[in-house]
Design a protein around this motif. Structure first.
Motif, PDB file in Angstrom:
ATOM      1  N   SER A   1       0.838  -1.203   0.000  1.00 39.66           N
ATOM      2  CA  SER A   1       0.000   0.000   0.000  1.00 39.66           C
ATOM      3  C   SER A   1       0.869   1.248   0.000  1.00 39.66           C
ATOM      4  O   SER A   1       2.002   1.239   0.515  1.00 39.66           O
ATOM      5  CB  SER A   1      -0.916   0.031   1.229  1.00 39.66           C
ATOM      6  N   ILE A   2       0.333   2.318  -0.564  1.00 40.92           N
ATOM      7  CA  ILE A   2       0.933   3.648  -0.430  1.00 40.92           C
ATOM      8  C   ILE A   2       0.160   4.361   0.678  1.00 40.92           C
ATOM      9  O   ILE A   2      -1.030   4.646   0.535  1.00 40.92           O
ATOM     10  CB  ILE A   2       0.834   4.433  -1.748  1.00 40.92           C
ATOM     11  N   LEU A   3       0.833   4.645   1.786  1.00 38.98           N
ATOM     12  CA  LEU A   3       0.172   5.229   2.947  1.00 38.98           C
ATOM     13  C   LEU A   3       0.120   6.752   2.882  1.00 38.98           C
ATOM     14  O   LEU A   3      -0.847   7.366   3.345  1.00 38.98           O
ATOM     15  CB  LEU A   3       0.880   4.792   4.236  1.00 38.98           C
ATOM     16  N   ASP A   4       1.143   7.361   2.317  1.00 45.15           N
ATOM     17  CA  ASP A   4       1.198   8.821   2.262  1.00 45.15           C
ATOM     18  C   ASP A   4       2.201   9.223   1.190  1.00 45.15           C
ATOM     19  O   ASP A   4       3.091   8.445   0.836  1.00 45.15           O
ATOM     20  CB  ASP A   4       1.621   9.396   3.623  1.00 45.15           C
ATOM     21  N   TYR A   5       2.053  10.452   0.676  1.00 45.17           N
ATOM     22  CA  TYR A   5       2.983  10.939  -0.343  1.00 45.17           C
ATOM     23  C   TYR A   5       2.911  12.463  -0.401  1.00 45.17           C
ATOM     24  O   TYR A   5       1.926  13.074   0.022  1.00 45.17           O
ATOM     25  CB  TYR A   5       2.656  10.350  -1.720  1.00 45.17           C
ATOM     26  N   TYR A   6       3.975  13.045  -0.920  1.00 46.22           N
ATOM     27  CA  TYR A   6       4.013  14.491  -1.119  1.00 46.22           C
ATOM     28  C   TYR A   6       5.053  14.801  -2.184  1.00 46.22           C
ATOM     29  O   TYR A   6       6.186  14.317  -2.119  1.00 46.22           O
ATOM     30  CB  TYR A   6       4.373  15.215   0.186  1.00 46.22           C
ATOM     31  N   PHE A   7       4.663  15.625  -3.171  1.00 46.51           N
ATOM     32  CA  PHE A   7       5.579  16.052  -4.227  1.00 46.51           C
ATOM     33  C   PHE A   7       5.405  17.545  -4.458  1.00 46.51           C
ATOM     34  O   PHE A   7       4.303  18.083  -4.302  1.00 46.51           O
ATOM     35  CB  PHE A   7       5.306  15.275  -5.527  1.00 46.51           C
ATOM     36  N   TYR A   8       6.487  18.208  -4.810  1.00 49.02           N
ATOM     37  CA  TYR A   8       6.442  19.656  -4.996  1.00 49.02           C
ATOM     38  C   TYR A   8       7.458  20.080  -6.043  1.00 49.02           C
ATOM     39  O   TYR A   8       8.389  19.339  -6.386  1.00 49.02           O
ATOM     40  CB  TYR A   8       6.722  20.365  -3.666  1.00 49.02           C
TER      41      TYR A   8
ATOM     42  N   GLY B   1      10.071  14.900  -4.013  1.00 45.96           N
ATOM     43  CA  GLY B   1       9.058  14.348  -3.129  1.00 45.96           C
ATOM     44  C   GLY B   1       9.304  12.889  -2.819  1.00 45.96           C
ATOM     45  O   GLY B   1      10.355  12.326  -3.130  1.00 45.96           O
ATOM     46  N   GLY B   2       8.320  12.282  -2.194  1.00 48.26           N
ATOM     47  CA  GLY B   2       8.454  10.885  -1.816  1.00 48.26           C
ATOM     48  C   GLY B   2       7.152  10.323  -1.302  1.00 48.26           C
ATOM     49  O   GLY B   2       6.117  10.992  -1.271  1.00 48.26           O
ATOM     50  N   ALA B   3       7.213   9.065  -0.866  1.00 53.01           N
ATOM     51  CA  ALA B   3       6.027   8.366  -0.397  1.00 53.01           C
ATOM     52  C   ALA B   3       6.405   7.384   0.698  1.00 53.01           C
ATOM     53  O   ALA B   3       7.564   6.974   0.820  1.00 53.01           O
ATOM     54  CB  ALA B   3       5.350   7.624  -1.551  1.00 53.01           C
ATOM     55  N   ILE B   4       5.422   7.030   1.505  1.00 54.78           N
ATOM     56  CA  ILE B   4       5.570   5.972   2.505  1.00 54.78           C
ATOM     57  C   ILE B   4       4.767   4.774   2.030  1.00 54.78           C
ATOM     58  O   ILE B   4       3.568   4.889   1.765  1.00 54.78           O
ATOM     59  CB  ILE B   4       5.080   6.423   3.887  1.00 54.78           C
ATOM     60  N   ILE B   5       5.434   3.647   1.879  1.00 55.68           N
ATOM     61  CA  ILE B   5       4.761   2.433   1.427  1.00 55.68           C
ATOM     62  C   ILE B   5       4.842   1.366   2.508  1.00 55.68           C
ATOM     63  O   ILE B   5       5.661   1.454   3.432  1.00 55.68           O
ATOM     64  CB  ILE B   5       5.377   1.908   0.115  1.00 55.68           C
TER      65      ILE B   5
END
Length: 294
Positions: free
Chosen positions: A178-185, A194-198
């Motif tokens: 699952s992808i729990l959270d992400y942010y890109f700018y 940016g990146g993500a928490i999986i």
């Protein structure tokens, strides 16, 4: 493939450059696992000619196949849309979307790119590599190309390769991670970060997972993409991932993005059952450039 009902298997080609004495200067060759009825593939070949080599007098293109078989598919599952040629200052780029009509996830798809001038002559091209395409969905791509004249139109020809694996597009597959959270700018110089928490949702290690993020402008054209291969995901644990994101072409501005995680395969008989590493401390430091000390 000119046949309307037969697939060709082990389709190979060879491009040979020859001098005036009909001697080979250099060649390129390749092979594809199959070609469906009516399906086309495109090959763009570029190689520098050494100054000591004789001038190229002729070019031979030979091709063949190993066998034929009655096809279980009428046409290729791949189609393209939103293809765009970007005249970047550094290097021209072609981007677009490849849609997969099958209920199958294809990995390691290769797309041949051909560039044409106003007269319809091939004046350049390249190759795009797509990590995976979900079933009945689309995946964006962005690839540097070589152009030797003014480009009037572009064609893209997706095809499977010998590296391609096929997976049933099932709930069981996608629920592995699952992808729990992400942010890109957008940062300085129009660069994207940016990146993500999986998270691995299984009780076993996952191997060969891939995180992919595709960026779009306000008209829906792909401006760039980022991807990250993950060798192993620990059972039940989270992992922060910051994929490498390729530069946007000059004049492109991303306004939206989509993010995917291909879960990969359970790692059978892996020697570990849990994460053996512990992070004792984390510090963000640096006066001119942020650094993380762990």
């Amino acid at each position: 493939n000119q046949s309307k009902d037969l697939s060709l298997t082990d389709v190979d080609y060879t491009i040979t450059l020859r001098d005036s004495a009909d001697q080979e200067i250099i060649n390129d060759s390749g092979i594809y696992p199959y070609l469906l009825p009516g399906e086309k593939i495109a090959v763009f070949y570029q190689n520098p000619i050494d100054e000591n080599d004789p001038p190229v007098h002729s070019v031979d293109v030979t091709y063949g196949y190993e066998d034929t078989r009655v096809s279980d598919r009428v046409t290729s599952p791949f189609s393209t849309e939103k293809i765009k040629y970007w005249e970047d200052d550094m290097w021209p780029i072609v981007s677009g979307l490849i849609t997969n009509s099958d209920l199958i996830v294809y990995t390691d798809v290769r797309a041949g790119i051909l560039l044409y001038n106003a007269a319809g002559d091939v004046v350049g091209g390249g190759t795009a590599y797509i990590d995976f395409i979900p079933g009945q969905d689309s995946m964006g791509f962005s690839s540097y190309v070589d152009a030797y004249d003014t480009v009037a139109s572009v064609e893209v020809f997706p095809a499977v390769t010998y590296s391609t694996y096929e997976y049933d597009d099932s709930v069981e597959l996608w629920e592995r991670a699952s992808i729990l959270d992400y942010y890109f700018y957008t940062g300085e110089f129009n660069q994207l970060f940016g990146g993500a928490i999986i998270q691995n949702n299984l009780e076993t290690f996952l191997r060969d997972s891939i995180l992919t993020v595709i960026f779009f402008d306000e008209e829906g054209y792909v401006t760039c993409y980022g991807s990250q291969y993950i060798d192993y995901l620990v059972p039940g644990e989270k992992l922060g991932v910051s994929p490498y994101i390729y530069s946007q072409p000059d004049g492109a501005t991303a306004t939206d993005f989509t993010i995917f995680i291909f879960p990969g395969e359970p790692a059978e008989d892996y020697e570990l059952t849990e994460n053996v590493f512990v992070v004792n401390s984390v510090e963000l430091t640096g006066e001119y450039q942020d650094q993380v000390k762990v």
